[in-house]
Design a protein around this motif. Structure first.
Motif, PDB file in Angstrom:
ATOM      1  N   LEU A 132      -8.662  -1.788   6.969  1.00 38.34           N
ATOM      2  CA  LEU A 132      -8.776  -0.468   6.370  1.00 38.34           C
ATOM      3  C   LEU A 132     -10.149  -0.307   5.725  1.00 38.34           C
ATOM      4  CD1 LEU A 132      -5.307  -0.211   4.558  1.00 38.34           C
ATOM      5  CD2 LEU A 132      -5.922   0.787   6.761  1.00 38.34           C
ATOM      6  N   VAL A 133     -10.525   0.936   5.474  1.00 40.70           N
ATOM      7  CA  VAL A 133     -11.696   1.250   4.655  1.00 40.70           C
ATOM      8  C   VAL A 133     -11.194   1.968   3.413  1.00 40.70           C
ATOM      9  CG1 VAL A 133     -13.298   1.341   6.584  1.00 40.70           C
ATOM     10  CG2 VAL A 133     -12.097   3.421   5.894  1.00 40.70           C
ATOM     11  N   GLU A 134     -11.896   1.772   2.311  1.00 45.54           N
ATOM     12  CA  GLU A 134     -11.449   2.291   1.025  1.00 45.54           C
ATOM     13  C   GLU A 134     -12.522   3.153   0.399  1.00 45.54           C
ATOM     14  OE1 GLU A 134      -9.369   0.130  -2.692  1.00 45.54           O
ATOM     15  OE2 GLU A 134     -11.515  -0.326  -2.472  1.00 45.54           O
ATOM     16  N   LEU A 135     -12.104   4.302  -0.113  1.00 46.07           N
ATOM     17  CA  LEU A 135     -12.966   5.197  -0.877  1.00 46.07           C
ATOM     18  C   LEU A 135     -12.325   5.396  -2.240  1.00 46.07           C
ATOM     19  CD1 LEU A 135     -15.285   7.371  -1.136  1.00 46.07           C
ATOM     20  CD2 LEU A 135     -13.587   9.016  -0.317  1.00 46.07           C
ATOM     21  N   THR A 136     -13.071   5.133  -3.304  1.00 47.09           N
ATOM     22  CA  THR A 136     -12.551   5.310  -4.659  1.00 47.09           C
ATOM     23  C   THR A 136     -13.486   6.236  -5.430  1.00 47.09           C
ATOM     24  OG1 THR A 136     -13.720   3.320  -5.405  1.00 47.09           O
ATOM     25  CG2 THR A 136     -11.423   3.069  -4.729  1.00 47.09           C
ATOM     26  N   VAL A 137     -12.882   7.168  -6.156  1.00 47.03           N
ATOM     27  CA  VAL A 137     -13.624   8.088  -7.013  1.00 47.03           C
ATOM     28  C   VAL A 137     -12.968   8.030  -8.387  1.00 47.03           C
ATOM     29  CG1 VAL A 137     -14.350  10.462  -7.405  1.00 47.03           C
ATOM     30  CG2 VAL A 137     -14.203   9.584  -5.074  1.00 47.03           C
ATOM     31  N   THR A 138     -13.730   7.568  -9.357  1.00 44.74           N
ATOM     32  CA  THR A 138     -13.246   7.407 -10.717  1.00 44.74           C
ATOM     33  C   THR A 138     -14.053   8.290 -11.645  1.00 44.74           C
ATOM     34  OG1 THR A 138     -12.796   5.085 -10.162  1.00 44.74           O
ATOM     35  CG2 THR A 138     -12.653   5.705 -12.483  1.00 44.74           C
ATOM     36  N   ASN A 139     -13.390   8.937 -12.601  1.00 46.76           N
ATOM     37  CA  ASN A 139     -14.087   9.828 -13.513  1.00 46.76           C
ATOM     38  C   ASN A 139     -13.464   9.778 -14.896  1.00 46.76           C
ATOM     39  OD1 ASN A 139     -11.842  11.560 -12.167  1.00 46.76           O
ATOM     40  ND2 ASN A 139     -12.380  12.702 -14.016  1.00 46.76           N
ATOM     41  N   GLY A 182      -4.418   7.981   7.170  1.00 44.51           N
ATOM     42  CA  GLY A 182      -4.599   7.262   5.921  1.00 44.51           C
ATOM     43  C   GLY A 182      -3.695   7.787   4.834  1.00 44.51           C
ATOM     44  N   GLU A 183      -4.001   7.387   3.611  1.00 46.39           N
ATOM     45  CA  GLU A 183      -3.190   7.793   2.467  1.00 46.39           C
ATOM     46  C   GLU A 183      -4.071   7.842   1.241  1.00 46.39           C
ATOM     47  OE1 GLU A 183      -0.758   9.643   1.071  1.00 46.39           O
ATOM     48  OE2 GLU A 183       0.321   8.749   2.778  1.00 46.39           O
ATOM     49  N   VAL A 184      -3.649   8.638   0.250  1.00 47.05           N
ATOM     50  CA  VAL A 184      -4.407   8.781  -0.996  1.00 47.05           C
ATOM     51  C   VAL A 184      -3.456   8.557  -2.164  1.00 47.05           C
ATOM     52  CG1 VAL A 184      -4.049  11.285  -0.920  1.00 47.05           C
ATOM     53  CG2 VAL A 184      -5.835  10.329  -2.397  1.00 47.05           C
ATOM     54  N   THR A 185      -3.921   7.833  -3.152  1.00 46.28           N
ATOM     55  CA  THR A 185      -3.165   7.585  -4.378  1.00 46.28           C
ATOM     56  C   THR A 185      -4.071   7.819  -5.576  1.00 46.28           C
ATOM     57  OG1 THR A 185      -3.716   5.223  -4.293  1.00 46.28           O
ATOM     58  CG2 THR A 185      -1.622   5.916  -3.294  1.00 46.28           C
ATOM     59  N   ALA A 186      -3.459   8.063  -6.722  1.00 43.49           N
ATOM     60  CA  ALA A 186      -4.219   8.302  -7.950  1.00 43.49           C
ATOM     61  C   ALA A 186      -3.545   7.577  -9.101  1.00 43.49           C
ATOM     62  CB  ALA A 186      -4.330   9.796  -8.235  1.00 43.49           C
ATOM     63  N   VAL A 215      -8.955   7.828  -8.173  1.00 41.43           N
ATOM     64  CA  VAL A 215      -8.362   8.231  -6.905  1.00 41.43           C
ATOM     65  C   VAL A 215      -8.816   7.255  -5.824  1.00 41.43           C
ATOM     66  CG1 VAL A 215      -8.075  10.106  -5.241  1.00 41.43           C
ATOM     67  CG2 VAL A 215      -8.410  10.628  -7.657  1.00 41.43           C
ATOM     68  N   ARG A 216      -7.858   6.783  -5.034  1.00 37.12           N
ATOM     69  CA  ARG A 216      -8.143   5.792  -3.990  1.00 37.12           C
ATOM     70  C   ARG A 216      -7.658   6.329  -2.656  1.00 37.12           C
ATOM     71  NH1 ARG A 216      -5.125   1.262  -1.840  1.00 37.12           N
ATOM     72  NH2 ARG A 216      -6.525  -0.403  -1.136  1.00 37.12           N
ATOM     73  N   VAL A 217      -8.571   6.378  -1.683  1.00 40.54           N
ATOM     74  CA  VAL A 217      -8.261   6.834  -0.327  1.00 40.54           C
ATOM     75  C   VAL A 217      -8.452   5.653   0.610  1.00 40.54           C
ATOM     76  CG1 VAL A 217      -8.814   8.455   1.510  1.00 40.54           C
ATOM     77  CG2 VAL A 217      -9.032   9.167  -0.875  1.00 40.54           C
TER      78      VAL A 217
END
Length: 380
Positions: free
Chosen positions: A301-308, A355-359, A369-371
């Motif tokens: 898998l590949v992972e994208l994370t956006v934190t704020n 894919g899937e997204v979780t927060a 948020v993690r994709v």
């Protein structure tokens, strides 16, 4: 027993019934042979008995010695028990085969339902049908009813998707014309300050409506089947999105590594933009920040994370943030807070790409948020 499969339970049941019936039959035979006085056994003497032919000389079971009778009954139990075990084993094997054949239509129904449930979007896979052949029995009626239900769901989802797309297209035209008229009125030299202020307010409202319509169009598109797919490196999208972001006093940083997936580059770019804009828009701290990172995971898998940073979000409120037009808190309804489609579009795009997204809420406020998306592996 409850953890066993239905096929195993049926086989055990059939085998137990066969074993019980054989045991009862053997026991009845044993009792009848032991008690029946008319059972006759050929005499073992070689000469005539009382002037009769040896083949015609018989004794009743009651006249035989006890030891000989016990030996005969023991042989009956031994040979009968062996025969019962063999017959039961053969019966269990045939029961296993027959149970599997009888349950084959149910396996077909289960496989179809599993493929539909495993589809990345709710309406994906609804075109499948069981189409079970054979006589019209209870199982076929179940399969036909399942097909009818799936067909109705397919028509419902398709009609809803087409309605959103058509309505969005129809609404874009008057909004575009309205914006053109307002911009013309705002740039006229004879416009009074009051009229200019009113025009700017109407332009802002018109821009919100345009964002709403564009979001609906993108949401409807992302829920359709992806046709044009190509390898896309999320690192390139993240770097481009961060460089184009308007942080408004918020620090936006990126940490990228190669993360190649297969999909639509426009939709994936919109996914990253929505997450970054959402992190900036709902950042209430003066020294707030948004961090974007992407990488390839060892599990394919590949992972994208956006934190704020931002306001504290209760954990039970997180699932509702991914629903269309849902916002958390009354402070998120002002004119610059968007249409409430950002995270729902992110989820739709992620699922369209498999894919899937979780927060997860951060302890100090804000979201992480993690994709995750399937990793693209080029064939050698």
């Amino acid at each position: 027993m409850s953890r066993l499969t239905l096929r195993t339970r049926l086989t055990v049941l059939y085998g137990a019934l066969l074993l019980a019936a054989g045991t009862v039959l053997l026991a009845l035979t044993y009792v009848l042979v032991g008690r029946r006085s008319g059972v006759k056994i050929l005499a073992t003497k070689t000469g005539p008995i009382d002037g009769t032919d040896p083949l015609d000389a018989y004794y009743s079971a009651a006249d035989l010695p006890d030891k000989l009778r016990e030996t005969a009954l023991h042989d009956l139990l031994t040979q009968g028990g062996i025969a019962l075990i063999v017959v039961t084993a053969v019966g269990v094997a045939f029961s296993w085969l027959l149970a599997g054949r009888a349950l084959h239509p149910l396996h077909r129904i289960t496989d179809t339902a599993r493929r539909i449930a495993a589809a990345p979007a709710a309406d994906r896979g609804l075109h499948e049908r069981i189409a079970l052949p054979g006589p019209r029995d209870e199982v076929k009626e179940l399969a036909d009813m399942f097909d009818a239900m799936i067909e109705r769901l397919d028509r419902s989802f398709d009609g809803q998707r087409r309605f959103v797309a058509n309505a969005s297209h129809e609404l874009r035209t008057p909004l575009t014309l309205g914006r053109a008229v307002l911009e013309y009125a705002a740039h006229r030299t004879a416009t009074t300050p009051e009229v200019r202020q009113l025009t700017d307010m109407l332009l802002d409202i018109n821009a919100r409506h345009e964002r709403l319509i564009n979001g609906l169009l993108l949401l409807a598109r992302s829920e359709n089947e992806l046709v044009d797919q190509a390898p896309v490196d999320l690192a390139d999208i993240v770097e481009h999105t961060v460089s184009q972001a308007e942080p408004d006093g918020i620090t936006v940083g990126a940490e990228t590594a190669e993360a190649v997936t297969l999909g639509d580059a426009v939709l994936l770019e919109r996914l990253v933009q929505n997450l970054v804009e959402n992190g900036i828009r709902h950042n209430t701290k003066p020294d707030g920040w948004v961090r974007v990172a992407c990488r390839a995971l060892p599990n394919g898998l590949v992972e994208l994370t956006v934190t704020n940073t931002g306001p504290v979000v209760p954990r039970y409120e997180v699932p509702g943030l991914f629903e269309p037009f849902r916002r958390y808190g009354t402070e998120r309804v002002s004119h610059d807070r968007g249409a409430g489609l950002g995270l729902s579009i992110v989820r739709a795009v992620a699922r369209a790409h498999g894919g899937e997204v979780t927060a997860e809420p951060r302890d100090g406020g804000g979201l992480a948020v993690r994709v995750t998306l399937p990793r693209f592996a080029p064939s050698i």
